[in-house]
Every structure is written in C-alpha cells, then in structure tokens.
Scaffold this active site. Structure first.
Site, PDB file in Angstrom:
ATOM      1  N   TYR A 147       0.838  -1.210   0.000  1.00  0.00           N
ATOM      2  CA  TYR A 147       0.000   0.000   0.000  1.00  0.00           C
ATOM      3  C   TYR A 147       0.867   1.252   0.000  1.00  0.00           C
ATOM      4  CZ  TYR A 147      -5.107  -0.198   0.328  1.00  0.00           C
ATOM      5  OH  TYR A 147      -6.436  -0.254   0.043  1.00  0.00           O
ATOM      6  N   GLU A 154       1.807   6.367  -6.908  1.00  0.00           N
ATOM      7  CA  GLU A 154       0.660   7.050  -7.516  1.00  0.00           C
ATOM      8  C   GLU A 154       0.789   8.559  -7.338  1.00  0.00           C
ATOM      9  OE1 GLU A 154      -3.109   5.450  -6.117  1.00  0.00           O
ATOM     10  OE2 GLU A 154      -2.329   3.414  -6.237  1.00  0.00           O
TER      11      GLU A 154
END
Lengths: 221, 309
Positions: A147, A154
């Site tokens: 994550y 991102e």
C-alpha cells in the site's frame, strides 16, 4: 431464485477473478522481464495492453457490489478503483511523458503483486468455497508494505504529470459558453492529490481493521 | 431508587451508582450524571439494556418521562446503558453557521476584484442578471437565517459538533463554487425573458416556502413540544414535504435565470438529500397515523416532487 442463480453467480465470479488474475500475472511478468532486459523506461510500453485490460475490468467490481453479487461496500471499492482508473487512463495513458519514469515500475510491481494475491484469493473462494490459509494471510498482510509503495508511486506520478497537464490543456473546458461552466484538468488533478492526504491513511486503517477481522478468526467459519 | 450506569461493553460508568428519589425523572438523572462525570445532558444517551446477541434496537430514555416508567413492576434498582455522544450543538447554532457562509462569501465574488487572481485582467462589466442574482441569493440566505431564529421551532434534539464542520464545508464550498460562475466576468447571460421567468418563479417559491414554514411552526408549541402532527393547509394538502418542494423549485428558478452547471449540480445534490428526508418523514407519518384505534389516518399525498414522487 437463489438456488438457480448461486451456481451461475459462482461460475461467473470464478471466471471473472481468474481472468483478471491472468491479466495481472502478465503485467508482473512483462514488467520484470523488461526491467531486466531493457530498463525501466520501457516498462509501460511492454505492459500497457494487459494493464489497461486488467485495470479497466476492475470497474466491474463496483458493479458487482452495486447489484449485490459481492458484499464489498461501494464506499470501499469506488475510491480504490476510481483512483486506479485515474492513474491508468488519466495520467499514464493521457500523458506519455510520465511513462518512462522509474516510479512506473514500482507502481506496477506494487499493484500487480497485490492484485495477483487478491484475485487468486477471491478466485479460490468462489471456485472451492475457501482459500488456503497462507493465501488469506498474504491477502491481508502484503498491503502493509505494498500500500505505501503503491500509493507513493501514484502520488509521485500525478505530481510528475502536473506540468504536462498544465501545458497541454487537455480535457479542459473554457468559458465563455452558454452553460457558464468550466473544467480545468490541472486543478482537478491537484484536488485528487488533496484527497490522497486524508484518503490514504483512511484506507490503510480500513485494511488494518479488515486484517484484524480476517486473521483473528479461527478458520472454522 | 438505585441506578447503575454501564457502558455498552459493561464497564461501570459512575462508581457506586446513583441514588435518586422514587419520583425522579430522566432529566433529574441526567443532571445527577452531569454532577458526577461532567458530561452535559445533551451528550448523554441512556438506553435500557438489551439481551446480548439480540438484533432489537434499544429503547432510548425520554428526558421528560419519569424513571418509574422504565422499571418493571416496583423494582428499586435500574440498570441503564450510558453512551457519550460527544460535544453537541443546538440545531439553531448549526443552521446559523451553515447559512452564514454563503451569505457572506457570495458578495465577495460580486463586489471584490477576485477574478484578477484567476487570470482575468481588465475592466469587469457587471451584467444585470448578476446583480439580480446577488439580491436573490442574499435574500434567500438572510431569509433562512431569520427563519432559524424567529420561525422554526426545534425539538429538544441536538446535533454532534462534528456535523457543524461537515455541513459548513458543504454549504460554504458549494456557495463559493456557484458564486464563482454566476459572477464571472465573461458570463453568457440567458435571454431577458428566461431570466425574468426564472427569478419570478423562484421568488414565488420562496414566498410559498416561507408560508410553509409558518404552517409547520404552528404545529408545535412554543417550547418545541407537540411531537409529530399531520401538516395541513396550502400546499401541504397535496404534498407531505411542501417545504422541501418549494425549496427545490426556488433553486430551479435561480438556475433557470443564471444557467450554470455548478448551480444545477447543487440542485441535484440538494434534491437527493431532501428526498431522503422526505421519504423518511412520509413513512413516519404514515406509520404514526395508521387510522387504527381512533388515530387519524394519514391522507393520500405526494411525498416531495409531484407529479413524480
């Protein structure tokens, strides 16, 4: 009704999960192969096709939740899949300047490992009624590392794309027009970055709760 | 009477319990709890314990009732479940801050040279529609604030403090978003006739909305007592939530006159929220007034948006 539909439902979900799993396996294979043979600048080009297919297919998951095919709530699937689609179509596909960055490799590796585990977990569950316990453990543990790496890639890629978004004026609607409205993709992207600030810890906490729920329970269910 | 207060996990909240006279009310108990643990009565939620595993909703104690109403037989002890709801504000405070934002922020876009910071240099010519829209907007929010203080009668209920931040974010952001487009230097105004129809229809709806609020006010006593009543008269003879109907249509009027996507977006969100409230109220009234045992039967009416719903 339920007895008629439940085998069909299971068949469909099994097929769906294993198909998308196959797509992500291809992504990971192509990424690693290209990384070794050609270097990180070529990773996106090599993996583009399966990536676009596999990630776009995930949009169906929102639909599955909506029609009650699976139990996952839309409040959890929509932000997760929405942000992925924004990255894939709205950043990487729309702004080729970002594709050669090293972060694309870390992004695709984080995503594909997560998704390979997730889709095989759900594929197993639909096909055989349960998944092996090691897969369950992986499903609810790998996110602890993947994550943070995925999300930072991102955010980094959106940030890298910002100057190109601004210069290109792509997807922008300007005033004046009869509907007295405008849309600026540059500001929309900044807004998305802003949502990541409270959104990422929220999703991480959500997964930690899921992890506790899934792993604390004995296997008999 | 001896009262034991426990949390939902069973932990004792007030050490040693509370001793009260047999005629004590729930409000007396809340006052006693306040003295012991310094949590204001508005944030105290007291319920009767439920059987573990039971799916039933617990009974919430009404502050006006006597504690004896909740004991079975003439029991001398009562165990209650206590939950701290967190800091609370009155609905009056909540509404005031919600509406204050749009009332103050909208004129900023009209009067101050904000658009130069968005890249629009040069002389700004203000269109008539922008001036009318300013008056319309400010009248609307001034009306809502004045109604909050002088018309609406609120029940005893309060709202969590966190709702103030959430609702203010919603009203203030949407208000500024709409104000940005309506006051824009290169607005594309609609025809004169469309503008007049929009504002005219909108004003008519605002006046009707005010009248609806007067009718609703008269259903309750000065202290907010009276509970649920069947609203009657004017548009309430046709629609259960005529107050929402007129509110929605007055925004439609504003949007017909100003024609911005931002405004229609706000209209859509507001309609969605108010429709949910209206459905809940309609269901509650139909359940309450079922026509049995001498209770009046709730008449057949539209919920919020005739002729659709």
């Amino acid at each position: 009704m339920a007895t008629l539909f439940s085998p069909l439902r299971r068949l469909y979900l099994t097929l769906y999960n294993f198909t998308v799993l196959f797509g992500w396996l291809q992504v990971l294979y192509l990424v690693l192969k290209t990384l070794k043979e050609l270097g990180h600048e070529h990773v996106y080009t090599a993996a583009e096709k399966p990536l676009l297919y596999a990630q776009t297919a995930a949009a169906l998951e929102i639909l599955h939740g909506l029609v009650g095919l699976v139990r996952s709530p839309i409040t959890a699937t929509l932000p997760q899949i929405g942000s992925r689609l924004f990255l894939v179509w709205g950043i990487l596909w729309s702004f080729p300047e970002t594709r050669t960055h090293l972060l694309v490799s870390s992004l695709l590796i984080s995503w594909s490992i997560t998704e390979i585990i997730r889709y095989s977990f759900f594929g197993f569950k639909e096909a055989f009624g349960s998944a092996p316990s090691w897969l369950l453990w992986l499903r609810y543990s790998t996110f602890l590392i993947l994550y943070p790496t995925g999300i930072s890639s991102e955010v980094g890629l959106i940030y890298i794309a910002l100057p190109f978004i601004k210069a290109s004026e792509k997807y922008c609607i300007r005033m004046p027009n009869t509907w007295n409205s405008s849309f600026d993709y540059f500001y929309a992207a900044i807004l998305v970055l802003g949502i990541y600030v409270p959104g990422s810890p929220h999703m991480y906490k959500y997964m930690l709760v899921q992890r506790k729920k899934a792993l604390s329970k004995p296997k008999s269910e | 009477m001896k009262l034991t207060l426990v949390s939902r996990s069973g932990r004792e909240i007030v050490k040693g319990g509370i001793q009260l006279s047999d005629s004590a009310t729930v409000a007396d108990l809340q006052e006693a709890i306040y003295k012991r643990i310094k949590k204001h009565p508005s944030r105290q939620r007291l319920t009767l314990p439920v059987q573990p595993g039971s799916k039933e909703r617990p009974v919430v104690l009404n502050y006006k009732k006597s504690l004896n109403d909740y004991t079975s037989g003439n029991s001398e002890t009562l165990t209650l479940v206590f939950k701290d709801l967190g800091p609370q504000v009155s609905y009056r405070t909540l509404f005031f801050f919600e509406y204050l934002g749009p009332l103050l922020l909208y004129p900023v876009f009209y009067y101050l040279p904000v658009y130069q910071y968005f890249g629009y240099k040069g002389e700004r010519v203000i269109q008539p529609v922008q001036t009318y829209a300013l008056y319309y907007w400010c009248f609307h929010y001034a009306k809502r604030i004045l109604e909050t203080f002088f018309v609406h009668r609120f029940s005893h209920a309060t709202s969590p403090l966190s709702n103030v931040f959430r609702n203010c974010a919603y009203y203030w952001c949407f208000g500024s978003y709409i104000a940005y487009y309506v006051n824009h230097p290169i607005i594309y105004p609609v025809s004169d006739l469309q503008m007049k129809i929009g504002f005219g229809f909108g004003i008519l709806c605002q006046v009707s909305n005010f009248y609806c609020h007067i009718i609703l006010r008269n259903l309750r006593g000065p202290a907010g007592e009276g509970g649920y009543q069947i609203p009657r008269g004017f548009l309430f003879n046709i629609v259960t939530c005529a107050n929402y109907t007129t509110e929605i249509y007055q925004w439609l009027g504003f949007n017909i006159a100003t024609q911005t996507i931002a405004g229609y977006l706000f209209l859509a969100v507001a309609t969605f929220i108010m429709t949910n409230w209206a459905l809940a109220k309609h269901r509650r009234l139909k359940k309450l007034f079922d026509g049995k045992e001498g209770r009046p039967r709730y008449p057949r009416r539209w919920v919020i948006l005739p002729p659709f719903l």
